[in-house]
Design an enzyme around this catalytic site. Structure first.
Site, PDB file in Angstrom:
ATOM      1  N   TYR A   1      26.182  67.416  87.801  1.00 26.36           N
ATOM      2  CA  TYR A   1      25.291  66.426  87.062  1.00 26.36           C
ATOM      3  C   TYR A   1      25.815  65.158  86.650  1.00 26.36           C
ATOM      4  O   TYR A   1      24.793  65.310  86.177  1.00 26.36           O
ATOM      5  CB  TYR A   1      24.039  66.641  86.995  1.00 26.36           C
TER       6      TYR A   1
ATOM      7  N   TYR B   1      19.131  79.451  94.453  1.00 26.04           N
ATOM      8  CA  TYR B   1      18.927  78.367  93.764  1.00 26.04           C
ATOM      9  C   TYR B   1      17.559  78.512  93.544  1.00 26.04           C
ATOM     10  O   TYR B   1      16.799  79.482  92.502  1.00 26.04           O
ATOM     11  CB  TYR B   1      19.581  77.427  95.162  1.00 26.04           C
TER      12      TYR B   1
ATOM     13  N   GLY C   1      11.963  68.488  94.057  1.00 29.89           N
ATOM     14  CA  GLY C   1      12.583  69.150  93.297  1.00 29.89           C
ATOM     15  C   GLY C   1      13.571  70.129  92.917  1.00 29.89           C
ATOM     16  O   GLY C   1      14.546  70.849  92.461  1.00 29.89           O
TER      17      GLY C   1
ATOM     18  N   ASP D   1      14.670  72.340  96.064  1.00 35.83           N
ATOM     19  CA  ASP D   1      15.468  71.864  97.314  1.00 35.83           C
ATOM     20  C   ASP D   1      15.349  72.646  98.226  1.00 35.83           C
ATOM     21  O   ASP D   1      15.316  72.020  99.234  1.00 35.83           O
ATOM     22  CB  ASP D   1      17.310  71.394  97.036  1.00 35.83           C
TER      23      ASP D   1
ATOM     24  N   GLN E   1      11.126  61.839  92.960  1.00 36.33           N
ATOM     25  CA  GLN E   1      11.295  63.201  91.935  1.00 36.33           C
ATOM     26  C   GLN E   1      10.271  63.639  91.195  1.00 36.33           C
ATOM     27  O   GLN E   1       8.776  62.340  91.491  1.00 36.33           O
ATOM     28  CB  GLN E   1      11.769  63.743  90.938  1.00 36.33           C
TER      29      GLN E   1
ATOM     30  N   GLU F   1      21.596  77.053  84.065  1.00 32.96           N
ATOM     31  CA  GLU F   1      21.145  76.202  85.045  1.00 32.96           C
ATOM     32  C   GLU F   1      19.210  76.989  85.613  1.00 32.96           C
ATOM     33  O   GLU F   1      18.531  76.757  85.841  1.00 32.96           O
ATOM     34  CB  GLU F   1      21.073  75.810  86.655  1.00 32.96           C
TER      35      GLU F   1
ATOM     36  N   TRP G   1      12.678  63.945  86.771  1.00 27.23           N
ATOM     37  CA  TRP G   1      12.415  64.420  86.439  1.00 27.23           C
ATOM     38  C   TRP G   1      13.054  65.811  84.919  1.00 27.23           C
ATOM     39  O   TRP G   1      12.719  65.842  84.087  1.00 27.23           O
ATOM     40  CB  TRP G   1      11.312  65.912  87.200  1.00 27.23           C
ATOM     41  N   ASP G   2      14.766  65.525  85.123  1.00 25.25           N
ATOM     42  CA  ASP G   2      15.127  66.206  84.213  1.00 25.25           C
ATOM     43  C   ASP G   2      14.400  64.679  82.389  1.00 25.25           C
ATOM     44  O   ASP G   2      15.458  65.855  81.634  1.00 25.25           O
ATOM     45  CB  ASP G   2      16.767  65.787  84.698  1.00 25.25           C
TER      46      ASP G   2
ATOM     47  N   TRP H   1      18.844  62.411  86.202  1.00 27.98           N
ATOM     48  CA  TRP H   1      17.868  62.092  86.975  1.00 27.98           C
ATOM     49  C   TRP H   1      16.404  62.045  86.814  1.00 27.98           C
ATOM     50  O   TRP H   1      16.053  62.480  84.944  1.00 27.98           O
ATOM     51  CB  TRP H   1      17.800  63.728  87.707  1.00 27.98           C
TER      52      TRP H   1
END
Ligand code: 2M8
Length: 443
Positions: free
Chosen positions: A36, A367, A176, A178, A116, A411, A42-43, A40
Site C-alpha cells: 500500500y 482478510y 474498510g 472490504d 473511508q 496486518e 482511516w489508516d 489511506w
C-alpha cells in the site's frame, strides 16, 4: 511471547517505532511499503493517533497531508496518491480513478473517489491533546477543523441516501472491511456487464498469500462498482437507484458519530460553536438506534438501501456502535457480552475476530472474513471503556499486545492459531501498539 516484563514492552515499543519511521515518506505514512505505497484515509487517522505519542508535529503533518486530498464537495478520499510512486505499484492507481477529471476533484493532487470511515476528527482531537502548549493545540485545531467539518457536512448532505440521518457507503472499500461476509448479499446482486468485467490486473497478491486476500469474484465486483461510480463523475444524487451497492454500515456510522463528538470538543478551540455538532451527534445516535438496531436479534445489522432489507450476517461491524457514548446500557451490555463470547474470541484468545467464528462464513485466514485486526481490537477497547467496561477493555488491550508480541507487526492475525497474516511492518498495527503501551504508562 507474553508481553509481561518492562523489557518486553520496551522491545515492542522500539519495534513499533521503527516501523513507523520506515513507513514515513516525509509528509505522510504508507500503510506498507510494498502493498500500500500511498496514503489511506482511516489508516492516516490510526497512524496519527499512535505517532502523536512520538511526535505531535509528525502526527499533525499526517492529517494535513490527508486534507490536501480533499474534494470541493468536502469528501476526504480513501487514497491520496504519492506523485512519485509508479502507476503500477498499486492497483487501482491514479489513472483508474481519474480524480482530475471529476467535477469536484482536487487540483494538483490525485486521489481515489471513494471515502473511508471518517475517523480523522477523532484523530485530530487525540493529536491536539498531545500538544503540550495550548497555543500549538489551538493553532492545529484552528487549521484542521474547517476541513473536517466540511468532511462531516459532505456525509450529512451527500451520503444520506436513505434519508434517515445515516451516511451510506457505495463500495465495500468504503467500509474498510472490504470482503466482509456482510457484503456478500449486496455484492451478489451486482451484475457483471454484458461481455464480463473489462480486464484488469490485480497487484495485491504479489506480496501476500492469495488465500489471505479477497477472491477473484469479489475483486471483479469491486472493480466494476468503482468504475460505475467513477463513470457518473462520483455524483451522489439518487445513489440507491444509480449504484448497485448502497448500504448503511453500523461501524462506519458509529465512527462518524464518535468523530462528531470529537468535533464538538474541538469546536471551542477552533473558535467555532459546538452546538451544531452536539445536535448532529444526537441525530446520528437516534438514526443508528432506529434504523440499524434489531431489537429481536439484539444486534446491529447493516441495511441494504437497494432493497430496504437488513443484512443478516453477524460480523464485527455489528459491534461498532460501542463507540457511541449514548448507547443504552442494556444494548452496550449485549454487545460487550457477544464481543467476549466464543463468537468473536477464538481458541488463541486474542480478541475480536472479524466474523462470527461460529457462523458458516467464517474463514480464519482470509482478510476481513475472520482474522483479528488490531484497529478493531483497539476501537472496541475504546468503546468498552466508554461504557465503563474497563476490565474487559484492559484485557483486550493486553491480548492485542501479546498477539503482536508473538507474531510481529502484521496486518492481521489468525484467531485460531494467533499466526500473523497479510503484510509485515504494517503501520496501523505499529501505531496502535504505541498508543496502547503509552497509555499504559510506558513513555
Ligand atoms: C485494505 O484495502 C485496500 C483498498 O482500499 C486494498 O485491499 O487494496 C483494507 O484493509 C483497508 O481497510 C485499508 O485501509 C487499506 C490500507 O491499509 O487496505
Amino acid at each position: 511471547m507474553t508481553v509481561g516484563t518492562a523489557a518486553d514492552r520496551e522491545r515492542l515499543l522500539a519495534t513499533a517505532r521503527s516501523v513507523l519511521v520506515r513507513n514515513w515518506t516525509g509528509a505522510s505514512t504508507v500503510p506498507s511499503r510494498q502493498q500500500y505505497p500511498h496514503q489511506w484515509g482511516w489508516d492516516a487517522a490510526f497512524i496519527a493517533i499512535g505517532s502523536a505519542w512520538l511526535s505531535p508535529r509528525r502526527a499533525a503533518r499526517e492529517l494535513q497531508s490527508q486534507v490536501r486530498g480533499q474534494w470541493s464537495d468536502g469528501r476526504l478520499p480513501h487514497i491520496v496518491f504519492h506523485p512519485d510512486v509508479a502507476e503500477d505499484a498499486y492497483f487501482p492507481g491514479p489513472a483508474f480513478w481519474r480524480s482530475d477529471e471529476a467535477p469536484a476533484g482536487p487540483h494538483g493532487i490525485r486521489t481515489s473517489g471513494l471515502i473511508q470511515p471518517p475517523l480523522q476528527a477523532r484523530a485530530l482531537l487525540e493529536v491536539v491533546r498531545h500538544c503540550r502548549h495550548s497555543l500549538a493545540a489551538r493553532e492545529l485545531a484552528r487549521r484542521a477543523f474547517p476541513a473536517l467539518a466540511a468532511q462531516h457536512g459532505y456525509l450529512a448532505r451527500r451520503r444520506d441516501a436513505g434519508g434517515g440521518g445515516l451516511a451510506a457507503i457505495v463500495h465495500p472499500w468504503e467500509s474498510g472491511l472490504d470482503d466482509s461476509p456482510a457484503w456478500d448479499v449486496p455484492l451478489a446482486a451486482v451484475q457483471p456487464p454484458p461481455g464480463g468485467v473489462a480486464p484488469y490486473e490485480r497487484r495485491d497478491r504479489r506480496h501476500v498469500d492469495p488465500r489471505e486476500r479477497p477472491d477473484d469474484a469479489a475483486y471483479d465486483r469491486f472493480v466494476q462498482l468503482a468504475r460505475a461510480y467513477r463513470d457518473i463523475g462520483y455524483a451522489d444524487d439518487r445513489l440507491a437507484d444509480r449504484l448497485a451497492f448502497c448500504v448503511e454500515d453500523p461501524l462506519f456510522n458509529a465512527i462518524w458519530l464518535w468523530s462528531t463528538h470529537a468535533l464538538a470538543e474541538l469546536a471551542p478551540l477552533a473558535g467555532a460553536d459546538a452546538g451544531p455538532y452536539r445536535e448532529a451527534a444526537a441525530g446520528i445516535h437516534h438514526a443508528l438506534m432506529s434504523r440499524l438496531w434489531d431489537p429481536e436479534r439484539r444486534r446491529f445489522l447493516p441495511r441494504d438501501l437497494t432493497t430496504g432489507q437488513a443484512i443478516d450476517r453477524y460480523t464485527v461491524l455489528s459491534l461498532g456502535p460501542l463507540l457511541d457514548p449514548e448507547l443504552p446500557s442494556d444494548v452496550a451490555a449485549t454487545l460487550a457480552a457477544d464481543l467476549g463470547s466464543e463468537r468473536f474470541h477464538g481458541p488463541a484468545g486474542h480478541g475480536v475476530a472479524s466474523t462470527d467464528l461460529t457462523g458458516r462464513d467464517f474463514d480464519r485466514r482470509r482478510y476481513w472474513r475472520g482474522p483479528i485486526w488490531v484497529n478493531l481490537n483497539w476501537m472496541l477497547a475504546r468503546g468498552l471503556r466508554q461504557h465503563d467496561k474497563v476490565e474487559q477493555a484492559d484485557l483486550l488491550d493486553a491480548t492485542t499486545l501479546d498477539l503482536v508480541g508473538a507474531a510481529g507487526m502484521r496486518e492481521y492475525f489468525d484467531p485460531v492459531s494467533g499466526d500473523g497474516r497479510g503484510v509485515h511492518d504494517f503501520s496501523w498495527t505499529a501505531a496502535l501498539v504505541v498508543d496502547i503501551l503509552s497509555r499504559q504508562g510506558l513513555t
